[in-house]
Structures are given as C-alpha cells and as structure tokens.
Design an enzyme around this catalytic site. Structure first.
Site, PDB file in Angstrom:
ATOM      1  N   GLU A 220     -42.380   0.380  29.123  1.00  0.00           N
ATOM      2  CA  GLU A 220     -41.438  -0.712  29.388  1.00  0.00           C
ATOM      3  C   GLU A 220     -41.510  -1.250  30.820  1.00  0.00           C
ATOM      4  OE1 GLU A 220     -37.433   0.257  28.256  1.00  0.00           O
ATOM      5  OE2 GLU A 220     -37.961   0.544  26.159  1.00  0.00           O
ATOM      6  N   GLU A 401     -40.280   3.601  20.122  1.00  0.00           N
ATOM      7  CA  GLU A 401     -38.860   3.879  20.332  1.00  0.00           C
ATOM      8  C   GLU A 401     -38.026   2.975  19.441  1.00  0.00           C
ATOM      9  OE1 GLU A 401     -37.228   3.913  24.303  1.00  0.00           O
ATOM     10  OE2 GLU A 401     -39.033   4.846  25.133  1.00  0.00           O
TER      11      GLU A 401
HETATM   12  C1  FCB Z   1     -35.556   2.797  26.586  1.00  0.00           C
HETATM   13  C2  FCB Z   1     -36.213   3.860  27.461  1.00  0.00           C
HETATM   14  C3  FCB Z   1     -35.865   5.266  27.060  1.00  0.00           C
HETATM   15  C4  FCB Z   1     -34.399   5.392  26.689  1.00  0.00           C
HETATM   16  C5  FCB Z   1     -34.027   4.356  25.664  1.00  0.00           C
HETATM   17  C6  FCB Z   1     -32.594   4.445  25.189  1.00  0.00           C
HETATM   18  O1  FCB Z   1     -35.448   1.616  27.293  1.00  0.00           O
HETATM   19  O2  FCB Z   1     -37.617   3.708  27.428  1.00  0.00           O
HETATM   20  O3  FCB Z   1     -36.220   6.124  28.102  1.00  0.00           O
HETATM   21  O4  FCB Z   1     -33.638   5.293  27.820  1.00  0.00           O
HETATM   22  O5  FCB Z   1     -34.244   3.075  26.191  1.00  0.00           O
END
Ligand code: FCB
Length: 494
Positions: A220, A401
């Site tokens: 990210e 994620e």
């Molecule tokens: C993302 C991050 C991860 C965690 C999630 C909830 O942005 O990559 O580390 O904090 O959000």
C-alpha cells in the site's frame, strides 16, 4: 501546487484507510458511522447471505489459494531482540499522543516467539497460503550493509515451517516499518532510500529466495503517502502534500528496482506490488461529480496501477499536482521503465468504496465498521477486480487483504461470536467468485487478518483477526469466523 490542490489533498488524508477517529470526516458522518457499527458487526447486511446466495452453490477454482495475512510490526513484538534495529513505527508509537492508549508494537501478538504455535493454527484452519511481511530492521538494523543472520534465520524458520505444514509462503518486503536510520537520512523523500530497499530486497532474495514462491514489494504505497505524509497519523507523521507525492514516486521506484533485483538473481519466483484499491463512484449523476470522481480515482488508483502496468503516471494527476511539483521534478529519465518492469501478479487489497461529490468531497453511503474510513460494500470487490482486468489486461491477481474489525469479546463459554465478520467475508467471497466467473484471473484470497494485532494508530482497540488474541496471556482463540473459514476452505466454496 495550488492552495486548492493542497487543501484537497489534505482532505483526502482524512479519508485514508486506517485513519484515527481524530482524522475521520467530522460530525454527522461520524455519528452515522457509530450507529452503523451494529450493522457491520452484528447483523448480516442484507439478511441471511446463505439464503441470498444459495448455500453450497459457489465453488472456487481447483487449488484456489485460501489464505490469511499479517505484517511484521503488527504481530511480531520482540522489538529489541536478535539484533533488530529501530523502525519508524517504534519511534512513532513511542511518541506520546500518536497511537490510541499509547500502544506500541513492542510485544504485539508475540509472534516472534509463538510462531510455531501460530503455524499450527494456520494448519488447523487449512490455510493454503500465508502472507506475512519481513521486518526490514531485523535484516538491516540501520537499513544498510550485510544481512543480520539472526533476522534471516527467523524468517527461514517461518518459511520452512510453512512448507512443512503444506502452506505456501507469500512474503511482503515492506509493510511500513522503515529503518529509523533511513528516515533520519530523509526517508522516502530521499531517492536513495529506493536503492537501499533494492539492496535489502536482494539480501532477502538470496537469503530465502528458493523457498518463497511469491514476493510482494511495497504494501500500500498509497497509505504511506496519504497517512504518513498527508494526514500525518501514521509514521513518520508528516503533513506535507508536496513531499507526499515525491514519496509516492520513490516508493514506486523502489518497487521497480526490487523487481529487477529479483530477476537479476535468476530466480523463478514471482513478484508484484500490493495496492489498496478503492473503487470511486460519483455521489450523484452530474457531469461535475463524474469529473471529480475521475480525478479522485487518479489519486487513489491510477497513480499506482498505471505507473507499474502501463509505464506512465496519469496525466490528469500530474497536471493537478503541477509541472513544478516535487514529484514531477523527482522523475528522472528511465524511472518509468524501471517502475514498469514486468510483474508476475498484482496484489489487490479491498476494504471500501469512495463516493465523490461534484466539488471533490466524499460522502458515506453504506454502513461502516469500527474503522470509520470503511464502508461495507461487497460489490466494490467485484467492481475493482473486474476493472483491473478490463483496464490492464489479464494480469494474475491475488487478494492480499480484505476484512472487518469487530468488537469481539471472549464469551463466558470460551468462544468468540463474530457473526458480522462471517457475513462480511461471505459477501466479499461471493463478489470475488462472481469476478472469477466473469473472467478475472484471481488465484488466491487472504483474509486480513490471521490474528488480532496492532492496528497502527488504533493500537490494540480494533480487532481484525480470525483468531482472537488475549493479550495479557497471549492465548489464541479461533473465533467463529475461523471455524466457518475452515469449512469454506475444505469445501472450496460457499
Ligand atoms: C491495511 C494495512 C494493514 C491493516 C489493514 C486493516 O491498510 O495494510 O496493515 O492495517 O489495513
């Protein structure tokens, strides 16, 4: 950069993922958010999803990579052991007022010591893939020089332990814990940091290379830009829009240099970036909202996707920043060729959509969660996955994620009932399945997160895990969602 642009960029920071409540959109939106937590975590949105989908009707491709994700600073702890140096998150979290309750990652989920137990948990869940990150300051305490063998050994044990349990490792090289010494030398504002990253990546490729089938470069970059340099509520805690987009460029450059470093080792491992993508929708059907949404999408998505996958930064974003911006001045000949070095896959992280008004503000449309920047909209998963394939071609995709924080409590009967998380995941899995049916080459899906952990500025208040962590004892208790996920994996579908 115009004052308007500067204002808009700072406003964007308020929206970023993992914003603290202090930076959330103010007033009514926050009240609505609080009210909607219930909708996110207790009641399956839209009724009983099993009935909606037709229970048992969604089968995923054979060998689909069901997984879970974590990151080093959020779970490892052991902040001062085995030669680990300081990271910017050590500095930031130990600075009074920066994190909720003054929480730090010093102990976190103590994974550095409990890794074998955690691998057993993963095996019991039936995970096929585990995405974790390497702590750069464990490998190079001050961000340069030969690798610290004790640091490498820890990750070697982890990777071997995963293989022994039949779980494929997926390793992120940078999940925000920059060595503090590199920050002292300018951090990501300093172009040299990208070259330091490539050296560190090379040490990891050589140290573990043959055992790691998939590497992810930078987690990210947008969150570093928006939370670290616009909102300032993440390390290194700056509020400087001009610096922010120079940082974006150097993070992209670091990505490209790492890709090249992997190829130079002759490795057959695969590599790609990890982007949090936010589908952007106009808040109304006026042409002005459509135009504002287009630019918003440029900052949220195309800045990162286009540079890696097409070799150019989006012209509208560059123009908006201004030709004299620090970013524009920081791009040198050949940078885009490096940044667009061919990748093997794209890691997509999806949490929330964004709705943009004609004047470039954002509004909330769906129920939120304890993370007030999140709106629960499973359809956004479908939209972003199909959009990537439509706009950039059939690059293999992994979801690295997706998840929901819930106010989980350990019940008197020793279980954790997180029905809302189950509903959330079911709806998002179903959306991903639909994307696959419609031609998206999605090969795996990692739930955020395996364990409750240190949620950055939110400290330990937000629980995102499939597995509950009782921090005083460090006991692990699989939540209902973990049991449910085990069944999904074993059925290879819903
Ligand atoms: C993302 C991050 C991860 C965690 C999630 C909830 O942005 O990559 O580390 O904090 O959000």
């Amino acid at each position: 950069m115009s004052i308007l642009t500067r204002r808009r960029l700072l406003r964007r920071a308020a929206l970023s993922a993992t914003a603290t409540a202090g930076f959330s959109p103010a007033g009514a939106a926050v009240a609505a958010a609080a009210a909607a937590v219930t909708a996110g975590c207790d009641t399956p949105p839209g009724g009983d999803p099993a009935a909606t989908l037709g229970a048992g009707s969604l089968r995923f491709p054979r060998d689909f990579g069901w997984g879970a994700a974590t990151s080093a600073y959020q779970i490892e702890g052991a902040a001062k052991e085995d030669g680990r140096g300081e990271s910017i998150w050590d500095t930031f979290s130990r600075t009074p007022g920066r994190t909720r309750n003054g929480d730090t990652g010093d102990v976190a989920a103590d994974h550095y010591h409990r890794w074998a137990e955690d691998l057993d948990l993963m095996r019991d869940l039936g995970l096929r893939s585990y995405r974790f990150s390497v702590s750069w300051p464990r490998i190079q305490a001050d961000g340069t020089g030969g690798p610290n063998q004790r640091g490498l050994d820890f990750y070697r044990r982890l990777v071997d332990g995963l293989h022994e349990r039949g779980i494929a490792p997926m390793v992120t090289l940078f999940h925000w814990d920059l060595p503090q010494s590199l920050q002292d030398a300018g951090g990501w504002e300093n172009r040299d940091t990208a070259y330091r990253f490539a050296d560190y990546a090379d040490a990891m490729f050589r140290g573990l290379g043959d055992q790691v089938p998939v590497w992810l470069t930078v987690n990210e970059p947008k969150t570093v830009v928006q939370n670290g340099y616009l909102g300032g509520h993440h390390a290194p805690g700056r509020r400087d829009p001009a610096a922010a987009y120079l940082v974006a460029h150097h993070l992209q450059l670091a990505h490209g240099l790492a890709v090249r470093a992997l190829r130079a080792t002759g490795s057959t491992a695969r590599i790609g970036p990890a982007f949090n993508l936010h589908p952007c929708y106009p808040a109304d059907d006026t042409p002005a909202a459509a135009a504002a949404t287009r630019l918003y999408d440029g900052y949220e998505n195309r800045l990162y996707l286009d540079s890696v996958l097409t070799g150019a930064y989006p012209a509208d974003v560059l123009a908006d920043l201004g030709e004299d911006s620090r970013m524009a001045r920081g791009i040198t000949d050949g940078d885009l060729e490096i940044i667009s070095s061919p990748v093997d896959l794209l890691a997509v992280q999806y949490y929330t959509p964004i709705y943009v008004t004609a004047d470039g503000r954002t509004v909330r449309r769906w129920a939120t969660s304890e993370a007030h920047w999140q709106q629960i909209y499973p359809e956004g998963m479908y939209d972003i996955l199909t959009r990537v394939t439509r706009d950039y071609g059939p690059v293999p995709i992994t979801v690295t994620e997706n998840g929901l924080p819930c106010p989980d409590v350990l019940g008197a009967d020793g279980t954790v009932d997180d029905a809302g998380r189950i509903a959330f995941l079911r709806d998002h899995f179903a959306a991903a399945h639909r994307a696959i049916v419609d031609g998206v080459p999605l090969e795996s899906y990692h739930v955020w997160s395996l364990l409750d952990n240190f949620e950055w500025a939110e400290g330990y208040d937000q629980r995102w895990g499939l597995v509950y962590v009782d921090y005083p004892t460090q006991r692990r208790i699989p939540k209902h969602s973990a049991h449910w996920y085990r069944q999904v994996i074993s059925d290879n579908g819903l």
